[in-house]
Design an enzyme around this catalytic site. Sequence first.
Site, PDB file in Angstrom:
ATOM      1  N   HIS A  17       4.014   3.517  -9.644  1.00 38.20           N
ATOM      2  CA  HIS A  17       2.269   3.411  -9.577  1.00 38.20           C
ATOM      3  C   HIS A  17       1.444   3.927 -10.286  1.00 38.20           C
ATOM      4  O   HIS A  17       0.584   3.344 -10.578  1.00 38.20           O
ATOM      5  CB  HIS A  17       2.007   4.356  -7.720  1.00 38.20           C
ATOM      6  CG  HIS A  17       2.697   3.446  -6.956  1.00 38.20           C
ATOM      7  ND1 HIS A  17       3.494   4.673  -6.008  1.00 38.20           N
ATOM      8  CD2 HIS A  17       3.552   2.740  -6.430  1.00 38.20           C
ATOM      9  CE1 HIS A  17       4.571   3.948  -5.282  1.00 38.20           C
ATOM     10  NE2 HIS A  17       3.781   2.429  -5.396  1.00 38.20           N
ATOM     11  N   LYS A  41       5.115   0.865   9.068  1.00 40.05           N
ATOM     12  CA  LYS A  41       5.805   1.583   8.358  1.00 40.05           C
ATOM     13  C   LYS A  41       5.784   3.061   8.924  1.00 40.05           C
ATOM     14  O   LYS A  41       4.206   4.137   9.179  1.00 40.05           O
ATOM     15  CB  LYS A  41       5.573   1.783   7.277  1.00 40.05           C
ATOM     16  CG  LYS A  41       5.787   0.754   6.506  1.00 40.05           C
ATOM     17  CD  LYS A  41       5.675   0.665   4.890  1.00 40.05           C
ATOM     18  CE  LYS A  41       5.527  -0.558   4.410  1.00 40.05           C
ATOM     19  NZ  LYS A  41       6.003  -0.777   3.210  1.00 40.05           N
ATOM     20  N   ARG A  90       7.863  -5.729 -10.101  1.00 43.05           N
ATOM     21  CA  ARG A  90       8.530  -5.177 -10.498  1.00 43.05           C
ATOM     22  C   ARG A  90       9.757  -5.989 -11.368  1.00 43.05           C
ATOM     23  O   ARG A  90      10.186  -6.159 -11.901  1.00 43.05           O
ATOM     24  CB  ARG A  90       9.486  -4.122  -9.593  1.00 43.05           C
ATOM     25  CG  ARG A  90       8.395  -2.627  -9.877  1.00 43.05           C
ATOM     26  CD  ARG A  90       9.282  -2.211  -8.232  1.00 43.05           C
ATOM     27  NE  ARG A  90       8.601  -2.341  -7.229  1.00 43.05           N
ATOM     28  CZ  ARG A  90       8.360  -2.039  -6.330  1.00 43.05           C
ATOM     29  NH1 ARG A  90       8.870  -0.463  -5.913  1.00 43.05           N
ATOM     30  NH2 ARG A  90       7.991  -2.615  -5.303  1.00 43.05           N
ATOM     31  N   SER A 128       9.569   4.123  -3.874  1.00 45.29           N
ATOM     32  CA  SER A 128       8.529   5.018  -3.077  1.00 45.29           C
ATOM     33  C   SER A 128      10.265   4.989  -1.997  1.00 45.29           C
ATOM     34  O   SER A 128      10.478   6.971  -2.026  1.00 45.29           O
ATOM     35  CB  SER A 128       7.406   5.452  -2.257  1.00 45.29           C
ATOM     36  OG  SER A 128       6.816   5.084  -3.269  1.00 45.29           O
TER      37      SER A 128
HETATM   38  P1  ADP Z   1       3.253  -1.236  -0.559  1.00 42.29           P
HETATM   39  O1  ADP Z   1       3.982  -1.015   1.299  1.00 42.29           O
HETATM   40  O2  ADP Z   1       2.272  -2.223  -0.107  1.00 42.29           O
HETATM   41  O3  ADP Z   1       4.196  -2.532  -1.255  1.00 42.29           O
HETATM   42  P2  ADP Z   1       4.081   0.611  -1.626  1.00 42.29           P
HETATM   43  O4  ADP Z   1       3.065   1.903  -2.301  1.00 42.29           O
HETATM   44  O5  ADP Z   1       5.251   0.172  -1.946  1.00 42.29           O
HETATM   45  O6  ADP Z   1       2.897  -0.228  -1.838  1.00 42.29           O
HETATM   46  O7  ADP Z   1       3.223   0.058  -3.938  1.00 42.29           O
HETATM   47  C1  ADP Z   1       1.767  -0.299  -4.068  1.00 42.29           C
HETATM   48  C2  ADP Z   1       2.015  -1.366  -5.482  1.00 42.29           C
HETATM   49  O8  ADP Z   1       2.665  -0.707  -6.076  1.00 42.29           O
HETATM   50  C3  ADP Z   1       2.616  -2.584  -5.207  1.00 42.29           C
HETATM   51  O9  ADP Z   1       1.787  -3.345  -5.743  1.00 42.29           O
HETATM   52  C4  ADP Z   1       3.943  -2.567  -5.742  1.00 42.29           C
HETATM   53  O10 ADP Z   1       4.353  -3.569  -6.368  1.00 42.29           O
HETATM   54  C5  ADP Z   1       3.603  -1.558  -6.453  1.00 42.29           C
HETATM   55  N1  ADP Z   1       4.936  -0.207  -7.170  1.00 42.29           N
HETATM   56  C6  ADP Z   1       5.579  -0.062  -6.863  1.00 42.29           C
HETATM   57  N2  ADP Z   1       6.084   0.222  -7.266  1.00 42.29           N
HETATM   58  C7  ADP Z   1       5.521   0.322  -8.320  1.00 42.29           C
HETATM   59  C8  ADP Z   1       6.795   0.479  -9.992  1.00 42.29           C
HETATM   60  N3  ADP Z   1       7.531   1.251 -10.004  1.00 42.29           N
HETATM   61  N4  ADP Z   1       6.192  -0.332 -11.067  1.00 42.29           N
HETATM   62  C9  ADP Z   1       4.828  -0.443 -10.635  1.00 42.29           C
HETATM   63  N5  ADP Z   1       4.056  -1.013  -9.453  1.00 42.29           N
HETATM   64  C10 ADP Z   1       5.166  -0.619  -8.171  1.00 42.29           C
END
Ligand code: ADP
Length: 164
Positions: A17, A41, A90, A128
């Site tokens: 992130h 969630k 990703r 996450s």
């Molecule tokens: P959501 O529940 O909306 O998917 P996340 O917290 O999982 O929220 O992810 C928020 C943003 O960060 C999304 O655009 C996701 O693709 C991006 N993201 C999550 N992990 C990574 C990572 N390892 N590298 C790049 N972007 C990421």
Amino acid sequence: MTRALVPGSFDPVTNGHLDIIGRAATLFEDVIVAVAHNASKTPLFTIEERVEMLVEVCSPWPNVSIGTFDGLLVHFALEKGVTVIVRGLRAVSDFEYELQMALMNRRLSDKVETVFLMTGAEHSYLSSSIVKEIARLGGSVEGLVPNCVEQRLQQKVTDARDRR
Ligand code: ADP
């Protein structure tokens, strides 16, 4: 001035992130990291905890602020004068869901554009969910999340163990 939004659950914020938030902070004058309440969630961290961690780890970027939203992302974006939604990609597996969201958001408002930033290769396997799973099973998450997040994850695992 272009104001951008980086939305997500951030349960908890990972180095993946931060990679995306940092890239957004260099591309756009003003960046809001928006934490979703997301009733569908069940998060490990409360929204207050997720915001606290983000405030701490985003402090090096003066143009990044943290907010929360409930309801439609485009409504929040329009309310805040945001014209760009930033999402991280990703792998190809992210693409289908992200395309659907981007097209639906465009249908809801053509005043907000979605842009995608590619993650650094070293973060491409990071999420996450996987971080929470490793911590729960007693593995090390060092280098995958910021130090303050690592400590809070360990505390959650210890608290859960003590309750058993
Ligand atoms: P959501 O529940 O909306 O998917 P996340 O917290 O999982 O929220 O992810 C928020 C943003 O960060 C999304 O655009 C996701 O693709 C991006 N993201 C999550 N992990 C990574 C990572 N390892 N590298 C790049 N972007 C990421």
